[in-house]
Design an enzyme around this catalytic site. Structure first.
Site, short mmCIF file in Angstrom:
data_model
loop_
_atom_site.label_atom_id
_atom_site.label_comp_id
_atom_site.label_asym_id
_atom_site.label_seq_id
_atom_site.Cartn_x
_atom_site.Cartn_y
_atom_site.Cartn_z
N VAL A 31 133.49 -14.88 77.66
CA VAL A 31 133.37 -15.56 78.95
C VAL A 31 132.26 -16.61 78.89
O VAL A 31 132.42 -17.73 79.40
CB VAL A 31 133.10 -14.54 80.08
CG1 VAL A 31 132.78 -15.26 81.39
CG2 VAL A 31 134.30 -13.63 80.26
N ASP A 69 129.54 -13.24 83.16
CA ASP A 69 129.28 -12.60 81.87
C ASP A 69 128.17 -11.55 81.97
O ASP A 69 128.30 -10.45 81.42
CB ASP A 69 128.99 -13.64 80.78
CG ASP A 69 127.84 -14.57 81.15
OD1 ASP A 69 127.22 -14.38 82.22
OD2 ASP A 69 127.58 -15.51 80.38
N GLY A 70 127.10 -11.88 82.69
CA GLY A 70 126.03 -10.90 82.86
C GLY A 70 126.48 -9.69 83.66
O GLY A 70 126.10 -8.55 83.37
N ASP A 87 123.55 -16.59 76.15
CA ASP A 87 123.71 -17.10 77.50
C ASP A 87 122.69 -18.21 77.78
O ASP A 87 123.04 -19.28 78.29
CB ASP A 87 123.54 -15.97 78.50
CG ASP A 87 123.82 -16.41 79.93
OD1 ASP A 87 124.94 -16.87 80.20
OD2 ASP A 87 122.91 -16.31 80.77
N ASP A 91 123.54 -22.20 78.24
CA ASP A 91 123.16 -22.83 79.51
C ASP A 91 122.55 -24.20 79.25
O ASP A 91 122.84 -25.18 79.96
CB ASP A 91 122.14 -21.97 80.26
CG ASP A 91 122.78 -20.80 81.00
OD1 ASP A 91 124.03 -20.77 81.09
OD2 ASP A 91 122.03 -19.92 81.47
#
Length: 220
Positions: A31, A69-70, A87, A91
């Site tokens: 994701v 996702d988290g 992540d 970002d």
């Protein structure tokens, strides 16, 4: 501030969708990667051509992957250092794509080198804002400061006003295109203020930590 309150709200809203993806055996890392690819595609395919409305629509759809996702990792109970690293790194890639695409517009058909420069300031200062916190934490400091313009604020201001500015080209709404330059100036100046806030905080925390270390060594 937005990062604190908006993230909590959208986490609750997106939890059922995250659970559905887990049932479909989709991994949180997948994701993360798809979300970043979608943001990059939306930005680079639309923004350099001045299609800010449709570009923002596509980007916004994929930006929510940063929350999903988290959420998925927490539901699985598999939150990891690797996931956090991936992540955070992606970002930065997504942010760079957004502001680079806007800069390409102003360097090309947008024909405004000043706004191109302001956009590059947004790009560079946003990366430095993230770096100052990461670097401070890496040397053992808490970096306890809520900056004026953090990532959530940067994206919200830029995407909302860019999408509205796109109404001028897509829906022939007059004069609304000025919202994008306003967004860029606000983000650029706000990010510079945030850098100063974080540098001052790290300097204070470092001095306190060094003093505490010196006191312990003296006592020993």
């Amino acid at each position: 501030m937005l990062n604190k309150y908006a993230r909590a709200f959208f986490t609750r809203v997106l939890t059922p969708f995250a659970a559905l993806l887990l049932r479909l055996r989709v991994s949180p890392d997948a994701v993360t990667c798809v979300g970043t690819a979608g943001v990059m595609a939306g930005a680079l395919a639309f923004y350099p051509r001045g299609e800010f409305f449709w570009g923002t629509v596509v980007i916004t759809l994929f930006v929510f992957s940063d929350l999903i996702d988290g959420n998925m990792a927490r539901q699985l109970g598999t939150s990891s250092r690797w996931g956090a690293f991936l992540d955070s790194t992606l970002d930065r890639v997504a942010d760079a794509a957004i502001f680079s695409a806007i800069a390409l517009w102003y360097a090309g058909s947008g024909d405004d080198l000043l706004l191109c420069a302001v956009t590059l300031v947004c790009l560079a200062s946003g990366q430095v804002v993230s770096y100052t916190k990461a670097r401070g934490e890496s040397i053992g400091l808490p970096v306890k400061v809520n900056g004026l313009v953090e990532r959530a604020e940067r994206l919200t201001i830029t995407l909302v006003l860019a999408g509205l500015a796109g109404f001028e080209r897509t829906f022939s709404v007059p004069h609304i295109g000025v919202l994008l330059p306003i967004a860029l100036w606000v983000v650029a100046l706000g990010s510079l203020v945030t850098i100063v806030q974080r540098v001052i905080t790290v300097r204070r925390e470092a001095a306190e930590a060094d003093a505490a270390d010196a006191a312990r060594n003296g006592a020993a």
